[in-house]
Design an enzyme around this catalytic site. Structure first.
Site, PDB file in Angstrom:
ATOM      1  N   GLY A  57       0.813  -1.219   0.000  1.00  0.00           N
ATOM      2  CA  GLY A  57       0.000   0.000   0.000  1.00  0.00           C
ATOM      3  C   GLY A  57       0.843   1.264   0.000  1.00  0.00           C
ATOM      4  O   GLY A  57       0.568   2.213  -0.756  1.00  0.00           O
ATOM      5  N   ALA A  58       1.892   1.298   0.810  1.00  0.00           N
ATOM      6  CA  ALA A  58       2.703   2.523   0.917  1.00  0.00           C
ATOM      7  C   ALA A  58       3.458   2.789  -0.376  1.00  0.00           C
ATOM      8  O   ALA A  58       3.474   3.914  -0.891  1.00  0.00           O
ATOM      9  CB  ALA A  58       3.676   2.409   2.094  1.00  0.00           C
ATOM     10  N   GLY A  59       4.099   1.745  -0.926  1.00  0.00           N
ATOM     11  CA  GLY A  59       4.883   1.912  -2.151  1.00  0.00           C
ATOM     12  C   GLY A  59       3.994   2.319  -3.318  1.00  0.00           C
ATOM     13  O   GLY A  59       4.341   3.218  -4.098  1.00  0.00           O
TER      14      GLY A  59
ATOM     15  N   PHE B 296     -13.417  -0.311  16.235  1.00  0.00           N
ATOM     16  CA  PHE B 296     -12.153  -1.029  16.371  1.00  0.00           C
ATOM     17  C   PHE B 296     -11.511  -0.647  17.696  1.00  0.00           C
ATOM     18  O   PHE B 296     -11.821   0.397  18.265  1.00  0.00           O
ATOM     19  CB  PHE B 296     -11.217  -0.658  15.211  1.00  0.00           C
TER      20      PHE B 296
ATOM     21  N   ASP C  39      13.567  -6.098   5.026  1.00  0.00           N
ATOM     22  CA  ASP C  39      14.706  -5.814   4.146  1.00  0.00           C
ATOM     23  C   ASP C  39      15.097  -4.335   4.156  1.00  0.00           C
ATOM     24  O   ASP C  39      16.285  -4.003   4.226  1.00  0.00           O
ATOM     25  CB  ASP C  39      14.404  -6.245   2.704  1.00  0.00           C
TER      26      ASP C  39
ATOM     27  N   GLN D  51       3.900  -5.083  18.174  1.00  0.00           N
ATOM     28  CA  GLN D  51       2.521  -5.358  18.546  1.00  0.00           C
ATOM     29  C   GLN D  51       2.221  -6.839  18.448  1.00  0.00           C
ATOM     30  O   GLN D  51       2.486  -7.460  17.411  1.00  0.00           O
ATOM     31  CB  GLN D  51       1.597  -4.602  17.608  1.00  0.00           C
TER      32      GLN D  51
ATOM     33  N   HIS E 179      -0.870  -9.135  18.230  1.00  0.00           N
ATOM     34  CA  HIS E 179      -2.309  -9.051  17.994  1.00  0.00           C
ATOM     35  C   HIS E 179      -2.998 -10.065  18.887  1.00  0.00           C
ATOM     36  O   HIS E 179      -2.564 -11.217  18.951  1.00  0.00           O
ATOM     37  CB  HIS E 179      -2.614  -9.339  16.522  1.00  0.00           C
TER      38      HIS E 179
ATOM     39  N   LEU F 105      -4.244 -14.634  11.276  1.00  0.00           N
ATOM     40  CA  LEU F 105      -4.969 -13.561  11.958  1.00  0.00           C
ATOM     41  C   LEU F 105      -6.489 -13.689  11.871  1.00  0.00           C
ATOM     42  O   LEU F 105      -7.041 -13.978  10.820  1.00  0.00           O
ATOM     43  CB  LEU F 105      -4.568 -12.216  11.336  1.00  0.00           C
TER      44      LEU F 105
ATOM     45  N   GLU G  48      -9.518  -7.851  14.353  1.00  0.00           N
ATOM     46  CA  GLU G  48     -10.169  -7.185  15.472  1.00  0.00           C
ATOM     47  C   GLU G  48     -11.591  -6.767  15.085  1.00  0.00           C
ATOM     48  O   GLU G  48     -12.446  -6.539  15.934  1.00  0.00           O
ATOM     49  CB  GLU G  48      -9.335  -5.940  15.801  1.00  0.00           C
TER      50      GLU G  48
ATOM     51  N   ARG H  91      -4.791  -2.987  21.630  1.00  0.00           N
ATOM     52  CA  ARG H  91      -4.283  -4.352  21.440  1.00  0.00           C
ATOM     53  C   ARG H  91      -3.320  -4.821  22.518  1.00  0.00           C
ATOM     54  O   ARG H  91      -3.353  -5.977  22.924  1.00  0.00           O
ATOM     55  CB  ARG H  91      -3.598  -4.442  20.079  1.00  0.00           C
TER      56      ARG H  91
ATOM     57  N   HIS I  46       2.519  -9.249  15.290  1.00  0.00           N
ATOM     58  CA  HIS I  46       1.705  -8.714  14.201  1.00  0.00           C
ATOM     59  C   HIS I  46       2.313  -7.508  13.492  1.00  0.00           C
ATOM     60  O   HIS I  46       2.208  -7.374  12.285  1.00  0.00           O
ATOM     61  CB  HIS I  46       0.352  -8.321  14.786  1.00  0.00           C
TER      62      HIS I  46
ATOM     63  N   GLU J   9       5.009   0.465   6.921  1.00  0.00           N
ATOM     64  CA  GLU J   9       5.417  -0.236   8.147  1.00  0.00           C
ATOM     65  C   GLU J   9       6.921  -0.193   8.386  1.00  0.00           C
ATOM     66  O   GLU J   9       7.376  -0.254   9.521  1.00  0.00           O
ATOM     67  CB  GLU J   9       4.902  -1.684   8.131  1.00  0.00           C
TER      68      GLU J   9
ATOM     69  N   ARG K 169       0.265   0.600  18.259  1.00  0.00           N
ATOM     70  CA  ARG K 169      -0.569   1.089  17.164  1.00  0.00           C
ATOM     71  C   ARG K 169      -2.029   0.697  17.379  1.00  0.00           C
ATOM     72  O   ARG K 169      -2.320  -0.405  17.828  1.00  0.00           O
ATOM     73  CB  ARG K 169      -0.093   0.476  15.842  1.00  0.00           C
TER      74      ARG K 169
HETATM   75  C1  LIG Z   1      -2.772 -10.409   8.489  1.00  0.00           C
HETATM   76  C2  LIG Z   1      -2.687  -8.916   8.647  1.00  0.00           C
HETATM   77  C3  LIG Z   1      -3.852  -8.165   8.730  1.00  0.00           C
HETATM   78  C4  LIG Z   1      -3.787  -6.772   8.877  1.00  0.00           C
HETATM   79  N1  LIG Z   1      -4.955  -6.041   8.958  1.00  0.00           N
HETATM   80  C5  LIG Z   1      -4.881  -4.695   9.028  1.00  0.00           C
HETATM   81  C6  LIG Z   1      -6.062  -3.885   8.998  1.00  0.00           C
HETATM   82  O1  LIG Z   1      -7.182  -4.375   8.868  1.00  0.00           O
HETATM   83  N2  LIG Z   1      -5.933  -2.548   9.090  1.00  0.00           N
HETATM   84  C7  LIG Z   1      -4.715  -1.944   9.202  1.00  0.00           C
HETATM   85  O2  LIG Z   1      -4.662  -0.722   9.276  1.00  0.00           O
HETATM   86  N3  LIG Z   1      -3.579  -2.684   9.231  1.00  0.00           N
HETATM   87  C8  LIG Z   1      -3.641  -4.029   9.127  1.00  0.00           C
HETATM   88  N4  LIG Z   1      -2.475  -4.759   9.129  1.00  0.00           N
HETATM   89  C9  LIG Z   1      -1.199  -4.064   9.057  1.00  0.00           C
HETATM   90  C10 LIG Z   1      -0.978  -3.565   7.652  1.00  0.00           C
HETATM   91  O3  LIG Z   1      -1.631  -4.406   6.737  1.00  0.00           O
HETATM   92  C11 LIG Z   1       0.505  -3.497   7.286  1.00  0.00           C
HETATM   93  O4  LIG Z   1       1.182  -2.763   8.255  1.00  0.00           O
HETATM   94  C12 LIG Z   1       0.667  -2.817   5.945  1.00  0.00           C
HETATM   95  O5  LIG Z   1      -0.120  -3.449   4.958  1.00  0.00           O
HETATM   96  C13 LIG Z   1       2.107  -2.755   5.472  1.00  0.00           C
HETATM   97  O6  LIG Z   1       2.121  -2.141   4.196  1.00  0.00           O
HETATM   98  P1  LIG Z   1       3.458  -1.689   3.497  1.00  0.00           P
HETATM   99  O7  LIG Z   1       3.062  -1.044   2.210  1.00  0.00           O
HETATM  100  O8  LIG Z   1       4.291  -0.927   4.444  1.00  0.00           O
HETATM  101  O9  LIG Z   1       4.218  -3.056   3.217  1.00  0.00           O
HETATM  102  P2  LIG Z   1       3.747  -4.442   2.543  1.00  0.00           P
HETATM  103  O10 LIG Z   1       2.346  -4.447   2.108  1.00  0.00           O
HETATM  104  O11 LIG Z   1       4.209  -5.506   3.459  1.00  0.00           O
HETATM  105  O12 LIG Z   1       4.617  -4.477   1.215  1.00  0.00           O
HETATM  106  C14 LIG Z   1       6.023  -4.561   1.245  1.00  0.00           C
HETATM  107  C15 LIG Z   1       6.536  -4.530  -0.168  1.00  0.00           C
HETATM  108  O13 LIG Z   1       7.940  -4.446  -0.163  1.00  0.00           O
HETATM  109  C16 LIG Z   1       8.481  -5.356  -1.076  1.00  0.00           C
HETATM  110  N5  LIG Z   1       9.832  -5.672  -0.623  1.00  0.00           N
HETATM  111  C17 LIG Z   1      10.250  -6.005   0.617  1.00  0.00           C
HETATM  112  N6  LIG Z   1      11.569  -6.190   0.634  1.00  0.00           N
HETATM  113  C18 LIG Z   1      12.004  -5.961  -0.626  1.00  0.00           C
HETATM  114  C19 LIG Z   1      13.276  -6.004  -1.261  1.00  0.00           C
HETATM  115  N7  LIG Z   1      14.384  -6.333  -0.607  1.00  0.00           N
HETATM  116  N8  LIG Z   1      13.352  -5.711  -2.584  1.00  0.00           N
HETATM  117  C20 LIG Z   1      12.235  -5.414  -3.293  1.00  0.00           C
HETATM  118  N9  LIG Z   1      11.023  -5.342  -2.736  1.00  0.00           N
HETATM  119  C21 LIG Z   1      10.917  -5.628  -1.425  1.00  0.00           C
HETATM  120  C22 LIG Z   1       7.524  -6.517  -1.085  1.00  0.00           C
HETATM  121  O14 LIG Z   1       7.640  -7.254  -2.280  1.00  0.00           O
HETATM  122  C23 LIG Z   1       6.186  -5.771  -0.997  1.00  0.00           C
HETATM  123  O15 LIG Z   1       5.788  -5.352  -2.271  1.00  0.00           O
HETATM  124  C24 LIG Z   1      -2.530  -6.142   8.968  1.00  0.00           C
HETATM  125  C25 LIG Z   1      -1.368  -6.896   8.870  1.00  0.00           C
HETATM  126  C26 LIG Z   1      -1.443  -8.273   8.735  1.00  0.00           C
HETATM  127  C27 LIG Z   1      -0.141  -9.047   8.677  1.00  0.00           C
END
Ligand SMILES: Cc1cc2nc3c(=O)[nH]c(=O)nc-3n(C[C@H](O)[C@H](O)[C@H](O)COP(=O)(O)OP(=O)(O)OC[C@H]3O[C@@H](n4cnc5c(N)ncnc54)[C@H](O)[C@@H]3O)c2cc1C
Length: 597
Positions: free
Chosen positions: A17-19, A119, A221, A240, A242, A252, A255, A286, A353, A387, A398
């Site tokens: 999502g962030a990227g 929540f 990474d 955290q 969960h 998971l 919540e 949490r 979590h 994250e 969080r």
């Molecule tokens: C099961 C579960 C349920 C959740 N439910 C919720 C919720 O309902 N609401 C909420 O707010 N939060 C929730 N969270 C937390 C939230 O989903 C995560 O914190 C968030 O999605 C992280 O997003 P991100 O974009 O930071 O990283 P991620 O979505 O983890 O993406 C990381 C990206 O980095 C890439 N990457 C990593 N290392 C490398 C590398 N060395 N080279 C190239 N690419 C790399 C991966 O391929 C991936 O594309 C949940 C988490 C989990 C695990």
């Protein structure tokens, strides 16, 4: 050996999502943007998010961003920076509505507005009653969000490098970030990505623990690469747990189940959260719920033959509600716990979590570190969001659904800052240093030449067991001290990992060995920062910091109201102040208080 070089305006590492949110901002501004990702974008861990994304839209209960800000500061146990928290809570409605306009299929109320559910820790009137703040698409919110963002990026012509693994950050003699090395997993070849700006959005590192809700690719990474390049890691002691992972499996259960009315019960069938959190009960934050569950289990009121879990009960909800709002949860319960939650309660235990800490940033997404007396000096060319970053909005704990919000707000904000910095001419393409690829090539050639080494899986397991035992839900002085010695021992073993298969094409053993280097940085940072923090705060609760009048819940604001900074080199610790001042002059700071729910 000659190494292929590719040049971009900006390179984003990570397509969760962030990227994706950051990439959109850059591509739509017409910058030449590359996104590297280990897996296909829509397989990033964001896809697994279930419960929702927080925004004070007030669609079914009255709400506003002040209450959201209060809840987030309180949830963070006052360790969150109030300027960043204000920024996030004020921006929430805008980014969620924007996402809706990108095509995100939110659930709807009868009047057509976005469906919102309660929540943990989210409240009305400063902690009085639960509020419906989490915007949801059934129990697949992250799935819907990631697909909407991916499609929007396809439309904006973002260039994806799928199944490419970034290896190391490239900094020049001024300490500025000028690129990243990466390996194409299909061929094993290493390339240099040279750019004006590098944005890390690599997600979490929950895989440092034995029991985790996180995907196998969540190996920290970005955090590891930053640490190796001399960037400190912030607040890594805060993890955290969960409350509701499926017992024995770790998968998971959102919540949102408690948001829809689910109740936690002990072996006596008692709704025990009424004793620990009289106001918000099962919807306390949490860390509080996880500790209450572990206390029930430790005091002999756990369920099952080994009395090692508690029950999450939704049998009183109508089958219709369960099928409509929680269909994925029903499936997970049947698959992983063997129970249909319409008929019987789900066995659950707290499971690792989310990492609250990470690469230090400000609310603009710039990576910051101490320099010439300024604890928050931006590192030129380097940005982070999601994250892997620590803005810090989550502080010591969080709130649920604030992470998906963090991705949208700070992904967008990091993107906006990069666009501004490039368009204003502040950021130029600086030359690559001569030794740009040396760090990455040294790691690869060590793996190619290692003989009589350690086994990657065994070292990883030793790390996971050490973290689980020494830095879990409750923390103990002796266990932490032993844990530091243990994890340093494991880190030594990780220096001589050996892979038997040295081939290049699709060598997953090599990928796992390289990932382990990053996990180890995260594990060291966690254990060392945790041992050093001699108080209880949020998710970090020590046996030797008991609740007293002077130290509410064991929290010691006089000495420990500060952010930890861990440097990989020499395992050095430093600290910096928490920002207790909101962004805007008109906003009232949330004053320090004891945290009760
Ligand atoms: C099961 C579960 C349920 C959740 N439910 C919720 C919720 O309902 N609401 C909420 O707010 N939060 C929730 N969270 C937390 C939230 O989903 C995560 O914190 C968030 O999605 C992280 O997003 P991100 O974009 O930071 O990283 P991620 O979505 O983890 O993406 C990381 C990206 O980095 C890439 N990457 C990593 N290392 C490398 C590398 N060395 N080279 C190239 N690419 C790399 C991966 O391929 C991936 O594309 C949940 C988490 C989990 C695990």
């Amino acid at each position: 050996m000659s190494i292929t070089k590719r040049t971009y305006d900006a390179v984003i590492v990570g397509a969760g999502g962030a990227g994706l949110r950051a990439a959109l901002q850059l591509s739509e501004a017409g910058l030449k943007t590359a996104v590297l990702t280990k897996v296909f974008p829509t397989r990033s861990h964001t896809v697994a998010a279930q419960g929702g994304v927080a925004a004070s839209l007030g669609n079914s209960t009255e709400d506003n961003w002040h209450w959201h800000m209060y809840d987030t500061v309180k949830g963070s146990d006052w360790l969150g920076d109030q300027d960043a928290i204000e920024f996030m809570c004020r921006k929430a409605n805008e980014v969620v509505v924007e996402l809706e306009h990108y095509g995100m299929p939110f659930d709807r109320l009868d009047n057509g507005k976005i469906y919102q559910r309660p929540f943990g820790g989210h409240s009305q009137n400063y902690g009085q009653t639960p509020v419906s703040r989490s915007c949801a698409a059934a129990d697949r919110t992250g799935h819907a969000m990631l697909h909407a963002l991916y499609q929007r990026n396809v439309r904006a012509n973002t260039q994806f490098f799928v199944e490419w693994m970034a290896l190391d950050l490239i900094r020049d003699a001024d300490g500025d970030v000028v690129g990243v090395t990466a390996m194409e997993m299909e061929t094993g070849e290493v390339s240099i990505f040279h750019a004006k700006a590098i944005v890390f959005a690599t997600g979490g590192a929950g895989r440092i623990f034995y029991s985790s809700t996180n995907a196998f690719i969540n190996t920290g990474d970005g955090v590891g690469m930053a640490a190796r390049a001399g960037i400190p890691l912030e607040d890594m002691e805060f993890w955290q747990f969960h409350p509701t992972g499926v017992a024995g499996a770790g998968v998971l259960i959102t919540e949102g189940v408690r948001g829809e009315g689910g109740i936690l019960r002990n072996a006596d069938g008692e709704r025990f959260m009424e004793r620990y959190a009289p106001t918000l009960k099962d919807l306390a934050s949490r860390d509080v719920v996880s500790r209450s569950m572990v206390t029930e289990i430790n005091e002999g009121r756990g369920c099952g033959p080994d009395k090692d879990h508690v029950m999450l009960d939704i049998t009183h909800l109508s089958p219709d509600t369960i099928m409509k709002r929680l269909p994925g949860i029903r499936e997970i319960s049947i698959q992983f716990a063997g129970v249909d939650p319409i008929k019987a309660p789900i066995p659950v235990v707290p499971t690792c979590h989310y990492q609250m800490g990470g690469i230090p940033t400000n609310y603009k997404g710039q990576v910051v570190m101490p320099k010439a007396g300024n604890p928050n000096a931006p590192v030129t060319g380097f940005y982070a969001a999601g994250e892997c970053a620590c803005a810090s909005v989550h502080g010591a704990n969080r709130l649920g659904t604030n992470s998906l919000l963090d991705l949208l707000v700070f992904g967008k904000s990091a993107g906006e800052t990069v666009v501004e910095d490039i368009q204003s001419g502040n950021l130029r393409l600086k030359p690559l240093p001569e030794d740009a690829a040396d760090a990455a090539m040294a790691r690869i050639s060590r793996l190619d030449n290692q003989t009589n080494g350690t086994d990657v899986h065994e070292v990883r397991l030793a790390m996971q067991r050490t973290m689980q035992k020494h830095a879990g839900v409750f923390r103990f002085k002796e266990l932490l001290e032993e844990g530091v010695a243990e994890i340093l021992k494991v880190a030594e073993q990780a220096k001589t990992t050996e892979i038997k298969d040295k081939s290049k094409v699709w060598n997953t053993a090599r990928v796992e060995a390289l990932e382990l280097d990053n996990l180890i940085e995260v594990a060291k940072a966690t254990m060392i920062s945790a041992e050093a923090r001699k108080e209880s705060r949020g998710a970090h609760v020590r046996d030797d910091a008991p609740d007293s009048e002077e130290f509410p819940n064991g929290r010691n604001d006089k000495e420990w109201l500060k952010h930890t900074l861990w440097f990989s080199e020499g395992n050095r610790l430093d600290y910096k102040p928490v920002n207790l001042e909101p962004m805007n002059e008109g906003t009232k700071p949330i004053a320090l208080a004891k945290r009760v729910y």
